[in-house]
Design an enzyme around this catalytic site. Structure first.
Site, PDB file in Angstrom:
ATOM      1  N   SER A 285      -3.062  -2.705   6.021  1.00  0.00           N
ATOM      2  CA  SER A 285      -4.393  -3.047   6.532  1.00  0.00           C
ATOM      3  C   SER A 285      -5.500  -2.203   5.915  1.00  0.00           C
ATOM      4  O   SER A 285      -5.256  -1.305   5.122  1.00  0.00           O
ATOM      5  CB  SER A 285      -4.397  -2.932   8.053  1.00  0.00           C
ATOM      6  OG  SER A 285      -4.035  -1.636   8.412  1.00  0.00           O
TER       7      SER A 285
ATOM      8  N   LYS B 189      11.182   9.934  11.725  1.00  0.00           N
ATOM      9  CA  LYS B 189      10.625   8.578  11.711  1.00  0.00           C
ATOM     10  C   LYS B 189      11.689   7.516  11.977  1.00  0.00           C
ATOM     11  O   LYS B 189      12.707   7.484  11.298  1.00  0.00           O
ATOM     12  CB  LYS B 189      10.002   8.269  10.345  1.00  0.00           C
ATOM     13  CG  LYS B 189       8.926   9.224   9.903  1.00  0.00           C
ATOM     14  CD  LYS B 189       8.225   8.691   8.659  1.00  0.00           C
ATOM     15  CE  LYS B 189       7.258   9.716   8.101  1.00  0.00           C
ATOM     16  NZ  LYS B 189       6.527   9.192   6.926  1.00  0.00           N
TER      17      LYS B 189
ATOM     18  N   ARG C 265      -8.046   7.405   4.541  1.00  0.00           N
ATOM     19  CA  ARG C 265      -8.108   7.540   5.998  1.00  0.00           C
ATOM     20  C   ARG C 265      -8.111   9.017   6.341  1.00  0.00           C
ATOM     21  O   ARG C 265      -7.382   9.805   5.737  1.00  0.00           O
ATOM     22  CB  ARG C 265      -6.893   6.889   6.660  1.00  0.00           C
ATOM     23  CG  ARG C 265      -7.040   5.404   6.853  1.00  0.00           C
ATOM     24  CD  ARG C 265      -5.763   4.818   7.393  1.00  0.00           C
ATOM     25  NE  ARG C 265      -4.638   5.194   6.556  1.00  0.00           N
ATOM     26  CZ  ARG C 265      -3.380   5.034   6.899  1.00  0.00           C
ATOM     27  NH1 ARG C 265      -3.063   4.528   8.058  1.00  0.00           N
ATOM     28  NH2 ARG C 265      -2.408   5.382   6.066  1.00  0.00           N
TER      29      ARG C 265
ATOM     30  N   GLU D 224       4.432   7.203   2.788  1.00  0.00           N
ATOM     31  CA  GLU D 224       5.268   6.014   2.973  1.00  0.00           C
ATOM     32  C   GLU D 224       4.784   4.898   2.058  1.00  0.00           C
ATOM     33  O   GLU D 224       3.687   4.979   1.493  1.00  0.00           O
ATOM     34  CB  GLU D 224       5.239   5.521   4.430  1.00  0.00           C
ATOM     35  CG  GLU D 224       3.863   5.050   4.848  1.00  0.00           C
ATOM     36  CD  GLU D 224       3.885   3.979   5.936  1.00  0.00           C
ATOM     37  OE1 GLU D 224       4.934   3.369   6.207  1.00  0.00           O
ATOM     38  OE2 GLU D 224       2.806   3.731   6.500  1.00  0.00           O
TER      39      GLU D 224
ATOM     40  N   ARG E  40       0.851  -1.202   0.000  1.00  0.00           N
ATOM     41  CA  ARG E  40       0.000   0.000   0.000  1.00  0.00           C
ATOM     42  C   ARG E  40       0.880   1.243   0.000  1.00  0.00           C
ATOM     43  O   ARG E  40       1.699   1.412   0.905  1.00  0.00           O
ATOM     44  CB  ARG E  40      -0.944   0.030   1.209  1.00  0.00           C
ATOM     45  CG  ARG E  40      -2.157   0.968   0.988  1.00  0.00           C
ATOM     46  CD  ARG E  40      -3.021   1.127   2.229  1.00  0.00           C
ATOM     47  NE  ARG E  40      -2.278   1.851   3.244  1.00  0.00           N
ATOM     48  CZ  ARG E  40      -2.310   1.564   4.549  1.00  0.00           C
ATOM     49  NH1 ARG E  40      -3.058   0.605   5.013  1.00  0.00           N
ATOM     50  NH2 ARG E  40      -1.583   2.268   5.407  1.00  0.00           N
TER      51      ARG E  40
ATOM     52  N   LYS F 139      11.660   2.723   6.210  1.00  0.00           N
ATOM     53  CA  LYS F 139      11.646   4.161   5.904  1.00  0.00           C
ATOM     54  C   LYS F 139      12.975   4.624   5.312  1.00  0.00           C
ATOM     55  O   LYS F 139      13.034   5.548   4.514  1.00  0.00           O
ATOM     56  CB  LYS F 139      11.331   4.966   7.169  1.00  0.00           C
ATOM     57  CG  LYS F 139      10.084   4.493   7.939  1.00  0.00           C
ATOM     58  CD  LYS F 139       8.833   5.110   7.444  1.00  0.00           C
ATOM     59  CE  LYS F 139       7.563   4.826   8.206  1.00  0.00           C
ATOM     60  NZ  LYS F 139       7.108   3.480   8.418  1.00  0.00           N
TER      61      LYS F 139
ATOM     62  N   GLU G 225       6.776   0.243  11.895  1.00  0.00           N
ATOM     63  CA  GLU G 225       5.494   0.219  11.200  1.00  0.00           C
ATOM     64  C   GLU G 225       4.361   0.193  12.205  1.00  0.00           C
ATOM     65  O   GLU G 225       4.542  -0.210  13.343  1.00  0.00           O
ATOM     66  CB  GLU G 225       5.392  -1.051  10.337  1.00  0.00           C
ATOM     67  CG  GLU G 225       6.298  -1.084   9.139  1.00  0.00           C
ATOM     68  CD  GLU G 225       6.077   0.094   8.231  1.00  0.00           C
ATOM     69  OE1 GLU G 225       4.932   0.528   8.057  1.00  0.00           O
ATOM     70  OE2 GLU G 225       7.082   0.593   7.700  1.00  0.00           O
ATOM     71  N   GLY G 226       3.186   0.564  11.731  1.00  0.00           N
ATOM     72  CA  GLY G 226       1.980   0.329  12.526  1.00  0.00           C
ATOM     73  C   GLY G 226       1.461   1.542  13.274  1.00  0.00           C
ATOM     74  O   GLY G 226       0.482   1.446  14.002  1.00  0.00           O
TER      75      GLY G 226
ATOM     76  N   ASN H  89       4.111   0.760   2.211  1.00  0.00           N
ATOM     77  CA  ASN H  89       4.018  -0.397   3.119  1.00  0.00           C
ATOM     78  C   ASN H  89       4.188  -1.696   2.355  1.00  0.00           C
ATOM     79  O   ASN H  89       3.524  -1.903   1.342  1.00  0.00           O
ATOM     80  CB  ASN H  89       2.658  -0.401   3.802  1.00  0.00           C
ATOM     81  CG  ASN H  89       2.490   0.800   4.707  1.00  0.00           C
ATOM     82  OD1 ASN H  89       3.133   0.893   5.752  1.00  0.00           O
ATOM     83  ND2 ASN H  89       1.668   1.747   4.296  1.00  0.00           N
TER      84      ASN H  89
HETATM   85  P1  ADP Z   1       3.628   4.113   9.867  1.00  0.00           P
HETATM   86  O1  ADP Z   1       4.425   3.126   9.090  1.00  0.00           O
HETATM   87  O2  ADP Z   1       3.782   3.950  11.332  1.00  0.00           O
HETATM   88  O3  ADP Z   1       2.196   4.168   9.419  1.00  0.00           O
HETATM   89  P2  ADP Z   1       3.889   6.725   8.577  1.00  0.00           P
HETATM   90  O4  ADP Z   1       5.096   7.163   7.839  1.00  0.00           O
HETATM   91  O5  ADP Z   1       2.720   6.377   7.738  1.00  0.00           O
HETATM   92  O6  ADP Z   1       4.290   5.534   9.558  1.00  0.00           O
HETATM   93  O7  ADP Z   1       3.476   7.861   9.574  1.00  0.00           O
HETATM   94  C1  ADP Z   1       2.319   7.764  10.406  1.00  0.00           C
HETATM   95  C2  ADP Z   1       1.389   8.948  10.173  1.00  0.00           C
HETATM   96  O8  ADP Z   1       2.095  10.172  10.382  1.00  0.00           O
HETATM   97  C3  ADP Z   1       0.827   9.060   8.767  1.00  0.00           C
HETATM   98  O9  ADP Z   1      -0.327   8.261   8.614  1.00  0.00           O
HETATM   99  C4  ADP Z   1       0.536  10.542   8.668  1.00  0.00           C
HETATM  100  O10 ADP Z   1      -0.695  10.876   9.277  1.00  0.00           O
HETATM  101  C5  ADP Z   1       1.660  11.165   9.480  1.00  0.00           C
HETATM  102  N1  ADP Z   1       2.780  11.529   8.587  1.00  0.00           N
HETATM  103  C6  ADP Z   1       3.869  10.782   8.307  1.00  0.00           C
HETATM  104  N2  ADP Z   1       4.689  11.412   7.444  1.00  0.00           N
HETATM  105  C7  ADP Z   1       4.102  12.592   7.164  1.00  0.00           C
HETATM  106  C8  ADP Z   1       4.456  13.727   6.344  1.00  0.00           C
HETATM  107  N3  ADP Z   1       5.590  13.753   5.654  1.00  0.00           N
HETATM  108  N4  ADP Z   1       3.601  14.769   6.299  1.00  0.00           N
HETATM  109  C9  ADP Z   1       2.450  14.773   7.012  1.00  0.00           C
HETATM  110  N5  ADP Z   1       2.071  13.758   7.811  1.00  0.00           N
HETATM  111  C10 ADP Z   1       2.875  12.687   7.897  1.00  0.00           C
HETATM  112 MG    MG Z   2       3.723   1.927   7.470  1.00  0.00          MG
HETATM  113 MG    MG Z   3       1.468   4.758   7.611  1.00  0.00          MG
END
Ligand code: ADP
Ligand code: MG
Ligand code: MG
Length: 529
Positions: free
Chosen positions: A179, A413, A505, A172, A150, A351, A417-418, A174
Site C-alpha cells: 500500500s 514474526k 514511512r 520484509e 514493495r 516471512k 501481513e498488514g 511484500n
Molecule cells: P508486516 O508484513 O506486518 O508489515 P513487517 O515485517 O514489515 O510486517 O513488520 C512490521 C514493522 O515492524 C515494520 O514496519 C518495522 O517497523 C518493524 N520491524 C519488523 N522487522 C524489523 C527489524 N528486523 N528491525 C526493526 N524493525 C522491524
Molecule cells: Mg508485509
Molecule cells: Mg511491513
C-alpha cells in the site's frame, strides 16, 4: 554521515512558522488526496451519516534525512528483487518445500495452499488468444501473473565501527496489497511545495533542496504495471467491455491511496471498479471459458470482462470470516483473469521464504538469480533471520528467543501481513512460553535493525508530535511474467520488470510497529544526504 547533521535536523520552527507550514500542509493534503476516511468507531456513532468525511493521512512536517547511497542501492536492486520473487512464485516445488513446514501449524497458509492445489488439479485456464475459435487450454500454471511488490528496508549503521558507511537491510518483501504507492508521490510533492514556498526555515535551505528531494512516481508506475497486465490479457469476448477489478476491504479507510491508482488507469481509458471482497460471488461469475465477468450493481445491464484482479484485500485471515470468502478466493484464482498476485505469488512473500533465503551458506539465491553480482547485492541486504525449528540454527535461535538478555535484540514474526502481528524484544520469551513448542516453527526470529537516530514532527489526527523517529524505505516493483508449456516442462518470459517508485514511512522511535494504516506511522519523503 556527519552526526551533527542528524542532531541539528529538522530546524526549529517559531510558532508563527509552524502555523504557516501547517495551514499549507493541511490544505495541500486534502486537495491532493493525502487523506483517509474516518475510523469505523466514528462512523458507527452516526457522526458521518452520508459518508462524506475524510481527514488528512498522517504525514511528516519535514522530509527525513536518508543516505543517498542507500536510496540509490535500494532502487538499483529492485528489478533483481522482482526477478527473484517472480522466479520463486514460478517454482512450485521449491515453494512447497517451505509451505509444508507451515501446513500443520498455520491454518491460513494451509488454506491458501489448498486453493492453489484445487485450481492446479482442475488445471489453470488460458483461453487461446487470437483466432475465430476459442481454444481452452488447461495448464499446470497461471499463464500470466502480475506482481506489484514493495521491498522494505531500514538503514543499518554498524555501531562498533565509527567509520562504517550506512547500508540498507531488508525488513520484509511484500507481494500482496503493497500500500501507499498512491499517496507517497503526493507526500514527496507536498514537501517540495513546502520548500518552494519557504515554509521551512532558511537555516535548512542548503539541505532541503529540490535536488535532495526526489519525487516518488509510485502511483503512475504501479498503474503502469496494472495497465501492462490489462493489455497483455488479450482480446475479450466480442461485445464485452473490459475492466481492472480492485478487490477491496469494506469498510476501507485508506481508499484514496487506491483511488490514485484507479485515476491513473482511467487517464489511460482503462475502466476500474472496486469490488468489496465479500461481494465477489454476488457480483462476478465465470463464463463457460472461465472468463471472469463482473456486473456492476449500479449498472446491471453491462457485463465487463475482468482482465486483471488486483487484491487490496485477502492478505489477512480477517478477510476470510466465512467459508464463502474462501470460495470467493478459489473462484477468482480459477478465473482466466490475471491475478495480482496469484496464490503462489502471495505465498512467495511469506516471512518464512525471507528467512530461508537468508540462510547462511545456502544456495537458494543461486537457484533463482543468474549472476554472482546480482546474488551478492541482494544478499548484502539481508539481516540475520532464524527459523524456530529443530534444525541446528533453529535450536540456537530458540535459546536466543527464550532468554530475556538475548531476546531483546530480536523481533518474532508470524506468517502474517498488514502490521500489528509481530512480537518484539522482551515480550518474546513470555509469548513463546504461552505458545506450544510445536507451533514455534510458524514464526521466524529476526535481528532488529537499528537505524541512526533522527528527529522529525508527525502531523496525525490534527496534532503535531515531535521527537525521535525511525524511517523505513519501501521500493515498489512491477513485474509481469508469462509461463508457457514447453515439452514436459514450462518456460517463462518476463514481459515487464521495473522499479516503481518509493515510499518513506516514519514512526516515533518508541513505537515498534511502523504501519501507517495500522495507526503507528506517518508517510514521509526523503531528503537525501
Ligand atoms: P508486516 O508484513 O506486518 O508489515 P513487517 O515485517 O514489515 O510486517 O513488520 C512490521 C514493522 O515492524 C515494520 O514496519 C518495522 O517497523 C518493524 N520491524 C519488523 N522487522 C524489523 C527489524 N528486523 N528491525 C526493526 N524493525 C522491524
Ligand atoms: Mg508485509
Ligand atoms: Mg511491513
Amino acid at each position: 554521515m556527519p552526526s551533527t547533521l542528524y542532531q541539528d535536523y529538522p530546524p526549529d520552527l517559531t510558532q508563527g512558522e509552524e502555523e504557516y507550514l501547517l495551514s499549507n500542509l493541511k490544505d495541500w493534503c486534502i486537495a491532493h488526496g493525502i487523506a483517509v476516511r474516518p475510523p469505523p468507531s466514528f462512523v458507527s456513532k452516526g457522526q458521518d451519516p452520508s459518508g462524506v468525511l475524510a481527514t488528512t493521512a498522517p504525514v511528516t512536517l519535514f522530509p527525513s534525512l536518508f543516505p543517498r547511497s542507500c536510496f540509490d542501492e535500494a532502487h538499483a536492486i529492485q528489478t533483481t528483487y522482482n526477478e527473484l520473487y517472480a522466479a520463486i512464485a514460478r517454482d512450485e516445488e521449491w515453494l512447497y518445500g517451505i509451505v509444508k513446514e507451515l501446513v500443520g501449524i498455520d491454518d491460513f497458509t494451509a488454506k491458501l495452499w489448498e486453493v492453489h492445489e484445487a485450481v492446479k488439479k482442475e488445471g489453470y485456464v488460458q483461453v487461446g488468444l487470437a483466432g475465430p475459435t476459442y481454444r481452452i487450454e488447461f495448464l499446470r500454471y497461471q499463464a500470466l501473473t502480475l506482481g506489484l511488490f514493495r521491498s522494505d528496508y531500514m538503514v543499518h549503521l554498524d555501531p562498533s565501527d565509527s567509520n562504517a558507511s550506512p547500508e540498507i537491510k531488508q525488513v520484509e518483501f511484500n507481494t500482496i496489497a503493497s500500500s501507499f504507492g498512491g499517496l507517497s508521490g503526493e507526500v514527496s510533492q507536498l514537501h517540495n511545495v513546502l520548500s518552494k514556498i519557504r515554509a521551512y526555515p532558511q537555516s535548512a535551505k542548503r539541505i532541503i533542496t529540490k535536488s535532495n528531494m526526489p519525487v516518488s512516481e509510485s502511483a503512475s508506475n504501479l498503474a503502469a504495471g496494472l495497465a501492462a497486465a490489462h493489455h497483455a490479457y488479450g482480446e475479450p469476448q466480442i461485445s464485452r467491455e473490459t475492466c481492472v477489478l480492485f478487490i477491496v476491504q469494506d469498510p476501507e479507510r485508506n481508499v484514496f491511496d487506491q483511488r490514485h491508482l484507479e485515476w491513473n488507469l482511467q487517464k489511460q481509458d482503462i475502466r476500474t471498479f472496486r469490488l468489496p471482497f465479500h461481494r465477489t460471488l454476488i457480483d462476478t461469475r465465470l463464463d463457460f471459458k472461465r472468463k471472469l465477468v463482473y456486473t456492476p450493481p449500479h449498472a446491471p445491464a453491462t457485463a465487463y470482462e475482468v482482465t486483471t484482479v488486483y487484491f487490496r484485500a485477502g492478505y489477512s485471515p480477517d478477510d476470510y470470516p466465512t467459508p464463502e470468502a474462501w470460495a470467493a478466493r478459489l473462484h477468482l484464482e480459477r478465473s482466466n483473469a490475471i491475478k495480482c498476485p496469484s496464490i503462489l505469488t502471495q505465498l512467495a512473500g511469506c516471512k518464512k521464504v525471507q528467512q530461508v533465503l537468508a540462510t547462511p551458506n545456502s544456495l537458494h539465491l543461486e537457484r533463482f538469480l543468474g549472476t554472482k553480482e546480482k546474488i551478492d547485492r541482494v544478499r548484502a541486504t539481508f539481516a540475520p533471520i532464524y527459523p524456530l525449528d529443530s534444525s541446528e540454527a533453529g535450536l540456537e535461535a530458540k535459546k536466543l528467543a527464550t532468554e530475556p538478555e538475548t531476546a531483546q535484540r530480536y523481533v518474532l514474526k508470524p506468517q502474517r501481513e498488514g502490521g500489528g502481528n509481530n512480537i518484539y524484544r522482551m515480550a518474546i520469551p513470555k509469548f513463546l512460553k504461552s505458545e506450544p513448542e510445536e507451533n514455534w516453527p510458524a514464526y521466524i526470529l529476526m535481528e532488529m535493525i537499528e537505524p541512526p537516530a533522527q528527529k522529525n514532527a508527525i502531523f496525525r489526527n490534527g496534532e503535531v508530535q515531535k521527537g525521535g523517529v525511525i524511517c523505513e524505505l519501501g521500493i515498489y516493483g512491477a513485474c509481469l511474467w508469462r509461463n508457457e508449456l514447453e515439452g514436459s516442462g514450462t518456460k517463462s518470459e518476463v514481459l515487464k520488470n521495473t522499479q516503481a517508485g518509493y515510499l518513506l514511512r516514519t514512526k516515533g522511535d518508541q513505537s515498534e510497529e511502523g504501519g501507517v494504516a495500522a495507526g503507528f506511522g506517518a508517510i514521509d519523503s526523503v531528503c537525501l544526504v
